[in-house]
Design an enzyme around this catalytic site. Structure first.
Site, short mmCIF file in Angstrom:
data_model
loop_
_atom_site.label_atom_id
_atom_site.label_comp_id
_atom_site.label_asym_id
_atom_site.label_seq_id
_atom_site.Cartn_x
_atom_site.Cartn_y
_atom_site.Cartn_z
CG HIS A 122 -2.14 0.84 1.03
ND1 HIS A 122 -2.34 1.62 0.29
CD2 HIS A 122 -3.02 1.00 2.06
CE1 HIS A 122 -3.34 2.30 0.57
NE2 HIS A 122 -3.81 2.04 1.78
CG HIS B 18 -4.32 0.49 -8.57
ND1 HIS B 18 -5.62 0.15 -8.16
CD2 HIS B 18 -3.66 1.37 -7.50
CE1 HIS B 18 -5.85 1.04 -7.07
NE2 HIS B 18 -4.81 1.77 -6.79
CG ASP C 70 2.68 4.55 -4.14
OD1 ASP C 70 2.62 5.75 -3.52
OD2 ASP C 70 2.14 3.75 -3.89
C1 LIG Z 1 -0.82 -3.22 -5.91
C2 LIG Z 1 -0.99 -4.80 -5.92
C3 LIG Z 1 -0.87 -5.30 -4.42
C4 LIG Z 1 -2.34 -5.25 -6.62
O1 LIG Z 1 -2.27 -6.46 -6.73
P1 LIG Z 1 -3.33 -7.51 -7.06
O2 LIG Z 1 -4.48 -6.90 -7.73
O3 LIG Z 1 -3.65 -8.17 -5.84
O4 LIG Z 1 -2.66 -8.32 -8.10
P2 LIG Z 1 -1.62 -9.71 -7.48
O5 LIG Z 1 -0.97 -9.49 -6.49
O6 LIG Z 1 -2.75 -10.90 -7.29
O7 LIG Z 1 -0.95 -9.94 -8.72
C5 LIG Z 1 -1.60 -10.55 -9.99
C6 LIG Z 1 -0.23 -10.80 -10.95
O8 LIG Z 1 0.50 -9.90 -11.39
C7 LIG Z 1 1.73 -9.79 -10.85
N1 LIG Z 1 1.97 -8.32 -10.41
C8 LIG Z 1 1.31 -7.75 -9.71
N2 LIG Z 1 1.92 -6.39 -9.49
C9 LIG Z 1 3.23 -6.77 -9.84
C10 LIG Z 1 4.39 -5.85 -9.78
N3 LIG Z 1 4.49 -4.53 -9.18
N4 LIG Z 1 5.36 -6.42 -10.43
C11 LIG Z 1 5.46 -7.51 -11.12
N5 LIG Z 1 4.40 -8.25 -11.00
C12 LIG Z 1 3.32 -7.74 -10.45
C13 LIG Z 1 1.63 -10.85 -9.73
O9 LIG Z 1 2.96 -11.43 -9.30
C14 LIG Z 1 0.65 -11.66 -10.29
O10 LIG Z 1 1.20 -12.78 -11.15
P3 LIG Z 1 1.04 -14.03 -11.30
O11 LIG Z 1 -0.35 -14.16 -11.60
O12 LIG Z 1 1.93 -14.52 -12.34
O13 LIG Z 1 1.23 -14.69 -9.93
C15 LIG Z 1 0.09 -5.38 -6.69
O14 LIG Z 1 0.34 -4.85 -8.02
C16 LIG Z 1 1.59 -4.83 -6.07
O15 LIG Z 1 2.01 -5.60 -5.47
N6 LIG Z 1 1.94 -3.86 -6.63
C17 LIG Z 1 3.40 -3.35 -6.14
C18 LIG Z 1 3.14 -2.57 -4.95
C19 LIG Z 1 2.74 -1.28 -5.14
O16 LIG Z 1 3.08 -0.60 -5.99
N7 LIG Z 1 1.63 -0.72 -4.35
C20 LIG Z 1 1.03 0.47 -4.49
C21 LIG Z 1 -0.43 0.27 -5.09
S1 LIG Z 1 -1.05 1.82 -5.10
#
Ligand SMILES: CC(C)(COP(=O)(O)OP(=O)(O)OC[C@H]1O[C@@H](n2cnc3c(N)ncnc32)[C@H](O)[C@@H]1OP(=O)(O)O)[C@@H](O)C(=O)NCCC(=O)NCCS
Length: 383
Positions: free
Chosen positions: A229, A268, A319
């Site tokens: 987050h 996201h 971010d």
């Molecule tokens: C924000 C976030 C948690 C949302 O994720 P989500 O909708 O829950 O998606 P998931 O975590 O289930 O990821 C789905 C797929 O995308 C990939 N993925 C998601 N974000 C990724 C990232 N930043 N870098 C690389 N791969 C990513 C995951 O590894 C997963 O791949 P897989 O299906 O091969 O295992 C995720 O994109 C993330 O961790 N981003 C980085 C942290 C960040 O920038 N947070 C700020 C948000 S405003």
């Protein structure tokens, strides 16, 4: 009793609609995705309003008139001081404590000194007054704690400066340039509100028990801290530092993606085609980089952004550019997330007030996957 069956099991609550809100809309025009605060598109707000106007909009329902803004600014500026006992506490905490932990404690301490401390948690007007004071005080708390962590004395707030300029002044001891103030102010406006993200949800869950607004904001600060987050803005900067220079970016990101690394600042849960805040802030990062005459980090960020977007289908979130902007403003990395918190408090507070104005206790169910029912053996028979 509500059921906890497979049919209504949504891990991470993905896609679940748990609230109605009049504060933020992420549908965009024609459902294309976007962001609007109380009906005003973020692109429009980013161009035309200050953080104070955005905060007023979130708390009071519409943009202020000039006289409403003058009065709001007067109230915020009069509330900027924090109690001496909180400054003493900041001096007393161990030096290795993360500033988000210090801020979480800070908000809790501020509750004890609030003039409406014993107001009914559902008292709308008292909650608005508390929210306005928190917006003003959290900025002072972040700056004071940051200076103390550096071994410096805190700097008293100035009533002649805007919220953004006063924060940078309290942090650095010198007045920021108009361009620095504008860029920082914009980042606060973009961070101010974002519908039912994890920290806002945490705040609403706390409020839904009829707890008080400070307790709800403490829950939100703790939730924002995590790397998935708000903590992502600090981690985004670490990505750029690890890459080091534009020449290394292409190879670095190729290797990182091959290792299946999660690249902070990308992806996201709701936006799947792009975060509008990242688009707006990227433009301003480029302008500030130009002004300081060093576009190294813009050139480093670009190939990473292209590769993650093209190869993983994950565009940057807010971010990603905010980390660079704060670096250009010479802000230390550990307070990137506290800055996010001191901006988001406007949105958190608006949601807490909306929750308390029309409350229903939040109490979802869990699907049980543990041991079947069994009887308790006396301790002598447990092996
Ligand atoms: C924000 C976030 C948690 C949302 O994720 P989500 O909708 O829950 O998606 P998931 O975590 O289930 O990821 C789905 C797929 O995308 C990939 N993925 C998601 N974000 C990724 C990232 N930043 N870098 C690389 N791969 C990513 C995951 O590894 C997963 O791949 P897989 O299906 O091969 O295992 C995720 O994109 C993330 O961790 N981003 C980085 C942290 C960040 O920038 N947070 C700020 C948000 S405003």
């Amino acid at each position: 009793m509500s059921s906890a069956s497979e049919d209504n099991f949504f891990p991470g609550l993905e896609g679940v609609v748990s609230n109605e809100t009049a504060i933020a809309d992420m549908q965009g025009t024609e459902g294309q995705g976007g962001l609007a605060y109380r009906g005003y598109a973020i692109e429009d707000l980013a161009e035309k309003v200050s953080y104070e106007e955005a905060a007023f909009l979130l708390l009071h329902g519409d943009l202020p008139t000039q006289s409403q803004l003058d009065e709001f600014n007067g109230r915020l500026r009069a509330s900027r001081s924090i109690p001496d006992s909180l400054v003493s506490l900041f001096r007393a905490v161990p030096s290795n404590v993360h500033p988000m932990d210090t801020l979480r404690t800070g908000v809790s301490v501020l509750a004890h000194y609030d003039q409406d401390v014993n107001a009914d948690p559902k008292d709308h007007d008292a909650n608005v007054r508390k929210a306005e004071r928190l917006i003003a005080q959290m900025a002072t708390a972040v700056a004071a704690a940051a200076r103390i962590a550096r071994g410096q004395d805190p700097i008293a707030p100035r009533a002649d400066l805007s919220h953004a300029a006063n924060f940078l002044y309290m942090l650095n001891g010198s007045e920021p340039s108009p361009a620095e103030t504008d860029a920082f102010d914009l980042s606060l406006t973009l961070y101010a509100e974002h519908e039912l993200n994890a920290s806002t949800f945490a705040a609403r869950v706390t409020a839904s028990t009829l707890s008080d607004i400070h307790s709800a904001i403490v829950s939100a600060v703790g939730t924002l801290k995590g790397a998935l987050h708000g903590g992502a803005n600090e981690r985004s900067w670490e990505v750029l530092e690890r890459v080091g220079a534009p020449d290394h970016a292409e190879q670095w990101i190729k290797d990182a993606l091959a290792r299946k690394e999660r690249i902070m600042g990308f992806g996201h849960r709701v936006y799947k085609t792009g975060d509008p805040r990242a688009v707006i802030l990227k433009r301003h990062c480029q302008l500030v980089a130009k002004e300081i005459g060093d576009d190294r980090w813009e050139r480093t960020a670009e190939p990473i952004e292209r590769a993650v977007t093209e190869q993983k289908g994950l565009p940057p979130n807010v971010d990603w550019p905010s980390a660079r902007l704060y670096h250009y403003l010479k802000i230390e990395v550990p307070i990137y997330t506290p800055i996010f918190a001191m901006a988001r408090v406007a949105g958190w507070a608006a949601h807490v007030i909306e929750q308390l104005d029309s409350n229903r206790l939040m109490r979802p169910r869990a699907r049980y996957v543990g041991a079947p029912q069994r009887s308790v053996k006396p301790i002598t028979e447990r092996g």
